[in-house]
Design a protein around this motif. Structure first.
Motif, mmCIF file in Angstrom:
data_model
loop_
_atom_site.group_PDB
_atom_site.id
_atom_site.type_symbol
_atom_site.label_atom_id
_atom_site.label_comp_id
_atom_site.label_asym_id
_atom_site.label_seq_id
_atom_site.Cartn_x
_atom_site.Cartn_y
_atom_site.Cartn_z
ATOM 1 N N ALA A 190 0.867 -1.446 -0.179
ATOM 2 C CA ALA A 190 0.409 -0.238 -0.276
ATOM 3 C C ALA A 190 1.376 0.858 0.128
ATOM 4 C CB ALA A 190 -1.065 0.041 1.247
ATOM 5 N N THR A 191 1.812 1.328 0.792
ATOM 6 C CA THR A 191 2.667 2.499 0.760
ATOM 7 C C THR A 191 3.359 2.901 -0.414
ATOM 8 O OG1 THR A 191 3.733 1.356 2.740
ATOM 9 C CG2 THR A 191 3.012 3.216 3.337
ATOM 10 N N CYS A 192 3.940 1.097 -0.557
ATOM 11 C CA CYS A 192 4.970 1.334 -2.363
ATOM 12 C C CYS A 192 4.326 1.939 -3.070
ATOM 13 C CB CYS A 192 5.378 -0.166 -2.415
ATOM 14 S SG CYS A 192 6.703 -0.533 -1.187
ATOM 15 N N LEU A 193 2.622 1.211 -2.821
ATOM 16 C CA LEU A 193 1.287 2.232 -4.547
ATOM 17 C C LEU A 193 1.818 3.854 -3.953
ATOM 18 C CD1 LEU A 193 -0.857 -0.786 -4.310
ATOM 19 C CD2 LEU A 193 0.956 -0.231 -6.316
ATOM 20 N N VAL B 284 -8.765 -8.415 -6.832
ATOM 21 C CA VAL B 284 -8.932 -6.487 -6.893
ATOM 22 C C VAL B 284 -7.610 -5.272 -6.701
ATOM 23 C CG1 VAL B 284 -9.931 -4.577 -5.206
ATOM 24 C CG2 VAL B 284 -11.269 -6.427 -6.034
ATOM 25 N N VAL B 285 -7.098 -6.503 -5.664
ATOM 26 C CA VAL B 285 -5.423 -5.864 -5.327
ATOM 27 C C VAL B 285 -4.476 -5.632 -6.763
ATOM 28 C CG1 VAL B 285 -3.344 -6.606 -4.689
ATOM 29 C CG2 VAL B 285 -5.040 -6.144 -3.045
ATOM 30 N N VAL B 286 -4.495 -7.071 -7.713
ATOM 31 C CA VAL B 286 -3.820 -6.350 -9.065
ATOM 32 C C VAL B 286 -4.254 -5.342 -10.081
ATOM 33 C CG1 VAL B 286 -3.087 -7.604 -11.336
ATOM 34 C CG2 VAL B 286 -3.233 -8.980 -8.800
ATOM 35 N N LYS C 254 -5.789 2.968 -8.503
ATOM 36 C CA LYS C 254 -7.075 3.244 -8.217
ATOM 37 C C LYS C 254 -7.137 2.946 -6.990
ATOM 38 C CE LYS C 254 -8.854 5.451 -12.376
ATOM 39 N NZ LYS C 254 -8.682 7.203 -12.083
ATOM 40 N N SER C 255 -7.549 3.886 -6.062
ATOM 41 C CA SER C 255 -7.670 2.487 -4.767
ATOM 42 C C SER C 255 -9.296 1.900 -4.905
ATOM 43 C CB SER C 255 -7.659 3.563 -3.518
ATOM 44 O OG SER C 255 -8.155 2.747 -2.562
#
Ligand SMILES: *[C@@H]1O[C@H](CO)[C@@H](O)[C@H](O)[C@H]1NC(C)=O
Ligand SMILES: *[C@@H]1O[C@H](CO)[C@@H](O)[C@H](O)[C@H]1NC(C)=O
Ligand SMILES: *[C@@H]1O[C@H](CO)[C@@H](O)[C@H](O)[C@H]1NC(C)=O
Ligand SMILES: *[C@@H]1O[C@H](CO)[C@@H](O)[C@H](O)[C@H]1NC(C)=O
Ligand SMILES: *[C@@H]1O[C@H](CO)[C@@H](O)[C@H](O)[C@H]1NC(C)=O
Ligand SMILES: *[C@@H]1O[C@H](CO)[C@@H](O)[C@H](O)[C@H]1NC(C)=O
Length: 811
Positions: free
Chosen positions: A605-608, A710-712, A719-720
């Motif tokens: 999440a932080t890296c994205l 969804v994560v991929v 987009k979150s």
């Protein structure tokens, strides 16, 4: 009134035996004296009574002169043996003896007077004595003075090292053959010629070093080849140091417990501590081991077989398709072909995925094609199959092909490159052609059977009067034995019932105290993450490892405790390169903490958010995460659902390898119960949750597949899904639209236009680096398939792994 005389004799005998049985223990043996096999109390005991040396029964009427821990374990009537003089040549249960001869030699005689073993210390004219010391060392030394021992058992270990026992260039540990057979087995620990402490599989047919891992360079394994002092030791605190730079702390480092370091019959080296469980008694528990999944130990399943491992079931072996088991009791014999080799029949291949066979490459074809490999192996009748690897040679990714002359060291687990097994065509059915051998289909190796060893000896002739006397004595003796037996039967029958397993299962991780963790985190000063279940802190453990320490929310303690229990019982057993490793936990009062390995790059999440990842890394993260989940779902032999797959729970190490974390919401399933399983409350995170949760449908592993999809999509689009729900972004109808729906709508808009034009519209424009359009399109398609509303339309996690790996090959 003579009838009472025999009874009196028996009574006298009985009382006499009884009053004299706790005879004062002997600490030493002087020149000219012996320890006899037929005198059960004739043992040497160390002054602290911890160790006993004497004859130990290894089979029917077969004895080895041994040292063992005096106190038997409650669960296990057999004491723990730590040393044997004659493990490969047991002696007869009668007339055998160990003598310290007048010439200074310590000699073990069998019943027929043949010499079975000796210390070869002849010609020492000095007055010697044999002592069992408090350390467990059996020492032959001069009677007066603390001179250098003439001989000591510490210089000649069998399969066990005790604390402070030096392991030197002349020492080796050799495993026993099985848990019931103490004779020399095939595994060996020793200093290799390159100064590295190594484990070797050494059977009559093959010899190979398997530790440190042969595919690693010495320095990659953290070893050094430059110190030739070749010395290693486990100290009394539980720290192991070796001159080749191998060093470790046992889990219970610092606690004063009995410890042994043992090369077990399964080829793994372990350190055990004796732990007192008050009620259940004492047990040896694993505090360190060289391998956590023992399939990487060479030779374990013999030739032509495949090994799988899980913590619950241990190691399992199965024959490669087309082969059958050779010996029904002993897996080291492996499997043999069901067909005639080199029979000039037409041949074909069975493809095995996630399987590696180590070694025995007859030739390597670099930068080859599958067709060329198949042909090369068909052309050589000695070729049993080949491993088709996609790997980096000289900075180029190529397909290389390793032709195998022997199928050895086969094991299964997350290894991406397929193995092709060559078989006669009639044995290859179309259904079999792309086979994934499932761990659950494997057959368990049967328990090794205990065979009686018969040792013969010459009977001495005796005069007839002596014979009569002997018969008389025997008569009394037999009655005495009967009485004693009855007595023992009554007192011991309960303890016999419990005598069973030898090795307790490793607890897997350490229990920390709250103070320890408080110190490690410097009073919980550095927060590195925060989630539903609690806050994660960075900390440094006493052994210098950096850890992520998660403190569960106190206000939420009831729920937190349930989650904590689930987490501990689940992750303690899991072990995969794409799952976060758990080092320990703490329960103290209200406090519940879990200690994980620390991940340098934080969460996905932080890296994205910070836009650190290029497309290559994103694809690898998608593959790694899929492997981790596939392992959870399928390779574990029990279904473990994660139930909260999201970027916050995918952590990245220094090289951006993903590891799935936070199994707090997972639940264990029996394979059979999977269909009607139902969770009582909704778990997971909004935006990533499968429709089953909302519609109260049965929860299966497909909920994780959905979240993964969804994560991929989130990685690709940037987009979150949660933000999309909140902002109502892209909703034309005024209704909330999910990320999945948004991507589908973009694809629909471009129906009819050039293939793949939509991809440019959905990819995250902020991500720098070139992307391979075709690979990305396929990745989106896989993700969308994972995020189908109908759970039966979604692939399984291992299917996803296969698709993605093929996608990478196609680049
Ligand atoms: C022991 O001493 C004897 C006589 O003194 C000699 O013949 C023999 O070779 C010696 N043996 C060893 C092993 O040194
Ligand atoms: C092991 O090595 C460490 C540092 O390399 C040292 O501090 C420690 O005393 C050593 N322990 C033993 C038992 O040699
Ligand atoms: C080699 O190892 C020994 C024992 O660990 C150590 O005392 C010695 O300093 C080492 N020698 C070198 C050159 O590193
Ligand atoms: C299998 O191995 C055991 C022990 O090594 C041996 O006693 C037995 O004869 C073997 N059985 C067969 C069928 O070869
Ligand atoms: C591998 O083979 C292909 C086709 O034969 C060739 O184009 C390519 O340059 C080769 N790569 C290397 C690194 O040799
Ligand atoms: C133990 O194993 C050895 C070597 O394989 C074998 O010769 C011996 O018969 C076995 N002993 C027992 C008691 O099974």
């Amino acid at each position: 009134m003579f009838w009472h005389i025999p009874i009196l004799i028996i009574l006298y005998n009985f009382l006499f035996t009884y009053s004299s049985s706790p005879s004062s223990p002997t600490h030493s043996l002087s020149k000219g004296s012996s320890v006899y096999v037929d005198r059960k109390d004739d043992n040497l005991v160390s002054p602290n009574k911890l160790f006993t040396a004497g004859f130990y029964e290894v089979g029917t009427n077969a004895y080895c002169f041994s040292i063992w821990f005096t106190e038997p374990l409650a669960q296990n009537m057999n004491p723990t043996v730590i040393w044997m003089a004659n493990r490969d040549m047991p002696v007869n249960g009668k007339h055998s003896k160990l003598s310290l001869q007048d010439d200074g030699d310590l000699v073990l005689h069998d019943a027929d007077q043949s010499i079975v073993w000796s210390t070869e210390t002849k010609n020492t004219s000095r007055s010697l004595s044999l002592q069992l010391e408090d350390t467990g060392n059996l020492v032959l030394r001069e009677v007066n003075g603390d001179s250098v021992p003439v001989w000591e058992s510490f210089d000649h270990p069998t399969d066990t090292l005790l604390p402070d026992q030096l392991f030197t260039k002349n020492s080796q540990l050799i495993s026993s053959r099985s848990n019931a057979n103490f004779s020399s087995g095939y595994f060996r620990l020793y200093f290799e010629n390159n100064n590295v402490l190594s484990l070797l599989y050494n059977s009559p047919e093959i010899t190979s070093v398997y530790w440190p891992p042969p595919y690693q360079k010495t320095w990659e394994a953290g070893r050094s080849a430059y110190n030739n002092s070749r010395i290693a030791k486990l100290d009394s605190q539980g720290q192991f140091n070796s001159s080749d730079d191998l060093g470790f702390f046992v889990w219970d480092f610092g606690m004063s417990r009995q410890r042994i370091m043992k090369l077990d019959y399964d080829g793994n080296i372990r350190v055990y501590s004796l732990i007192d469980h008050q009620k259940e008694g004492k047990k040896w528990e694993v505090q360190w081991q060289a391998f956590s999944g023992s399939c990487k130990i060479h030779g374990v399943c013999g030739p032509n077989s495949l090994c799988t491992y899980s913590q619950e079931t241990g190691r399992k072996c199965a024959c490669v398709p087309g082969y059958k088991r050779k010996n029904q009791t002993d897996w080291t014999f492996g499997c043999e072909p069901k067909f005639r080799t080199c029979a000039q029949v037409s041949e074909d291949y069975i493809k095995l995925r996630f399987v590696e066979f180590y070694g025995f490459d007859m030739s390597v074809l670099l930068n080859s094609t599958l067709e060329a490999c198949k042909q090369a192996c068909l052309n050589d009748c000695k070729c049993k199959g080949f491993q088709f690897k996609f790997e980096n040679t000289n900075y180029n990714y190529n397909y290389n092909c390793y032709l195998k002359s022997l199928l050895y060291n086969g094991y299964q687990r997350g290894f991406r490159d397929p193995m092709y097994i060559k078989l006669p065509k009639q044995l290859v059915s179309p259904a079999q052609q792309a086979l994934i051998v499932k761990g659950s289909n494997l057959i368990c190796p049967e328990q090794q059977q205990i065979m009686p060893i018969q040792r013969s000896y010459e009977k001495k002739h005796a005069s007839s009067s002596l014979k009569f006397l002997l018969w008389f004595v025997y008569g009394i003796g037999i009655m005495e034995v009967l009485l004693v037996l009855i007595f023992f039967y009554i007192t011991l029958k309960d303890s016999f019932r419990t005598a069973k397993s030898y090795f307790p299962i490793a607890s897997g991780f350490k229990r920390f105290t709250y103070t320890e963790l408080k110190t490690a985190t410097r009073n919980f000063s550095k927060e590195i993450g925060r989630g539903g279940a609690g806050v994660v802190y960075k900390g440094k453990l006493s052994d210098d490892r950096t850890a992520g320490i998660k403190m569960l929310k106190e206000g939420n303690i009831h729920q937190g405790e349930a989650e904590f229990q689930a987490e501990i019982s689940t992750i303690g057993r899991l072990n995969h390169m794409n799952l976060i490793e758990t080092w320990g936990y703490c329960i103290e009062g209200k406090h519940r903490l879990v200690v994980y390995e620390y991940m340098e790059n934080g969460s996905l999440a932080t890296c994205l958010n910070s836009n650190k990842l290029d497309w290559g890394k994103k694809l690898e993260i998608a593959i790694g995460t899929a492997k981790g989940l596939a392992y959870l779902h399928e390779e574990c032999l029990e279904w473990v659902l994660h139930c909260d797959v999201k970027p916050h729970n995918i952590l990245l190490d220094a090289d951006y390898n993903p590891k799935v974390a936070d199994f707090g919401l997972s639940k264990l399933f029996d394979r059979g119960a999977i269909e009607n399983s139902c969770f009582s409350r909704i778990r997971g995170t909004r935006g990533y949750m499968a429709p089953e949760w909302v519609f109260n449908l049965p929860i299966t592993s497909k909920v994780d597949v959905y979240s993964y999809g969804v994560v991929v999509l989130e990685m690709i689009t940037g987009k979150s899904p949660l933000q999309m729900l909140q902002l109502g972004e892209g909703s034309s109808s005024g209704r909330d639209q999910t990320l999945v729906e948004w991507v589908r709508s973009k694809i629909r808009e471009h129906i009819g236009s050039q293939n793949g034009a939509w991809i440019e519209e959905i990819v995250d424009g902020r991500t720098c680096g070139e992307y391979d359009t075709r690979a990305l399109i396929n990745l989106v398609k896989v993700a969308l398939q994972c995020a189908e509303d109908d759970r039966d339309a979604r692939p399984s996690m291992s299917q996803v792994v296969n698709i993605l790996l093929d996608l990478r090959y196609d680049d």
